[in-house]
Design an enzyme around this catalytic site. Sequence first.
Site, mmCIF file in Angstrom:
data_model
loop_
_atom_site.group_PDB
_atom_site.id
_atom_site.type_symbol
_atom_site.label_atom_id
_atom_site.label_comp_id
_atom_site.label_asym_id
_atom_site.label_seq_id
_atom_site.Cartn_x
_atom_site.Cartn_y
_atom_site.Cartn_z
ATOM 1 N N ASP A 249 39.034 35.477 33.463
ATOM 2 C CA ASP A 249 38.599 36.827 33.843
ATOM 3 C C ASP A 249 39.805 37.683 34.174
ATOM 4 O O ASP A 249 40.876 37.172 34.429
ATOM 5 C CB ASP A 249 37.746 36.744 35.114
ATOM 6 N N LYS A 271 39.196 41.842 29.143
ATOM 7 C CA LYS A 271 39.641 43.020 28.393
ATOM 8 C C LYS A 271 39.302 42.852 26.928
ATOM 9 O O LYS A 271 39.205 41.757 26.417
ATOM 10 C CB LYS A 271 41.155 43.161 28.508
ATOM 11 N N MET A 384 31.937 43.613 45.086
ATOM 12 C CA MET A 384 31.804 44.771 44.188
ATOM 13 C C MET A 384 31.175 45.951 44.921
ATOM 14 O O MET A 384 30.297 46.630 44.385
ATOM 15 C CB MET A 384 30.973 44.387 42.951
HETATM 16 N N1 SAH Z 1 33.443 34.707 41.753
HETATM 17 C C1 SAH Z 1 34.196 35.639 42.559
HETATM 18 C C2 SAH Z 1 33.526 36.980 42.653
HETATM 19 C C3 SAH Z 1 33.477 37.697 41.344
HETATM 20 S S1 SAH Z 1 32.780 39.293 41.502
HETATM 21 C C4 SAH Z 1 34.443 35.018 43.940
HETATM 22 O O1 SAH Z 1 33.862 33.989 44.268
HETATM 23 O O2 SAH Z 1 35.245 35.571 44.704
HETATM 24 C C5 SAH Z 1 34.201 40.308 41.696
HETATM 25 C C6 SAH Z 1 34.337 40.791 43.109
HETATM 26 O O3 SAH Z 1 34.872 39.772 43.916
HETATM 27 C C7 SAH Z 1 35.313 41.935 43.295
HETATM 28 O O4 SAH Z 1 34.700 43.174 42.985
HETATM 29 C C8 SAH Z 1 35.601 41.825 44.776
HETATM 30 O O5 SAH Z 1 34.531 42.343 45.524
HETATM 31 C C9 SAH Z 1 35.612 40.327 44.979
HETATM 32 N N2 SAH Z 1 36.967 39.739 44.964
HETATM 33 C C10 SAH Z 1 37.444 38.815 44.111
HETATM 34 N N3 SAH Z 1 38.695 38.456 44.429
HETATM 35 C C11 SAH Z 1 39.045 39.164 45.509
HETATM 36 C C12 SAH Z 1 40.210 39.238 46.336
HETATM 37 N N4 SAH Z 1 41.294 38.507 46.093
HETATM 38 N N5 SAH Z 1 40.184 40.083 47.381
HETATM 39 C C13 SAH Z 1 39.093 40.825 47.653
HETATM 40 N N6 SAH Z 1 37.989 40.791 46.920
HETATM 41 C C14 SAH Z 1 37.941 39.987 45.864
#
Ligand code: SAH
Length: 468
Positions: A249, A271, A384
């Site tokens: 991703d 992308k 998100m």
């Molecule tokens: N599977 C991922 C979430 C994917 S959805 C997980 O478990 O973290 C994507 C969202 O995850 C982003 O919009 C944000 O809200 C959050 N996110 C992912 N990585 C992040 C990080 N390092 N810091 C803050 N938010 C993060």
Amino acid sequence: MDHFPIFLAVQGRRIIVSGGGEAALAKLRLLLKTTARITVFASEPEPGVAQLAAQGRITLIARALEPGDAICAALFYAANDDDAEDARVARLARADGALVNWVDNLENSAFITPAIVDRDPVVVAIGTEGAAPVLARAIKADLEARLPQTLGLAARVGKGFRKAAEALPMGRKRRDFWFEYYFKIAPQIIDKNGEDGLKIALPGLLARHLAARAAKGRVDLVGAGPGDPELLTLRARSLLDRADVVIHDRLVAPAILELARREAILIDAGKKGFGPAMAQDEICALMVQHAATGAHVLRLKGGDPSVFGRLDEEIEALEAAGLDWSVVPGVTAASAAAAQIGQSLTKRDRNSALRVLTGHDMQGFAEQDWRGLARPGTVAAIYMGLRGARFIQGRLMMHGADPDTPVSAVENAARPEARVIATTLGRLALDLDDAAPTGPVVLLYGLAPRAAEAALPRLQDAPKEEFA
Ligand code: SAH
């Protein structure tokens, strides 16, 4: 990196050492491991140096270096334990076109000699650009202890078998063969039956691998954590080492992709040219298509694959194609964000439940149990939530949530550029507009940074160090 590491071909080439004392002897011990021809210039050589000459291991010329002596030398060491003499010979050698190392004088050296772990032909060179010799020695000691003495022998015998092993198709099958050889067969057999035993065992091992059925492809759906490579699980790390194809991703940090095998095919599923993100069914098709060729595919997802990661759709596609799969969990953004602000996600007498929600889904802003969320003491990790912040704020306040409820917006949690925007529900949209985050943000609704808790309710743009 001011110094680029390379392995220089020195077989039969000349390496010159100027000096016959302690410094020279230390370098000679290293240089004698090579197949270069070594010449020492020293008017008064120490007994150790004279002895090496008597044994025919070096050529000793019992005078100081003169112009022209270093012509055609591959390398030159100024090791006279005498600055003025080192400066003189370094100048002469440079004029003769040699690459010059002035012992213990980084600035005036064209190259530096690393600390070496020698399991010839496997050689590990460790350099710190002169910054931390202690560290280099510690790393060397660590590797010396970890790499068995038999490694060199295994590599030498293996090298002689490379042609024969080409009977296996390149890629996965050949790699599996060598993997078993180095990590299972060689250590066992060398211990018991030595080099000859190893040579006898190799054809049998090859025959077994040739007869094995074509490897079946598989897909591992792996959580890459929030971005810090140290927060990868050991299993994710080892799969990255082995995978043939990595489909990742946009959220997966570059520092993590660096850990993939150099030959692996990396596919950015976040992308598509300059257009929108790759469609989910395209990602599913890609996984299936690569695994069907027998490849080991790593579907690498930010955080944990089971949290807003469309995991089920991918598993269903793999099942439909009859492919083997597994899920490897990872550290989800909410955990990383909570760690960043020094708070726990659940706490006795505050919240015994944690809500995990998304700010928007495929239909747009996501509706939630606003009434439940508005209750005092509620804690929610909102993924998100950036685009929908105003919507979330409006809905919660409409359902009676206290505008002073703390909210910590954690951007780039667990990454070096992490930032905490400590705000309240009432100011959420405004403060996010001001802060204008560009990295991923998770909103921790109901939680203030531990350090800022006492001062609430008021906005704190928390300095990074406090929470890093
Ligand atoms: N599977 C991922 C979430 C994917 S959805 C997980 O478990 O973290 C994507 C969202 O995850 C982003 O919009 C944000 O809200 C959050 N996110 C992912 N990585 C992040 C990080 N390092 N810091 C803050 N938010 C993060």
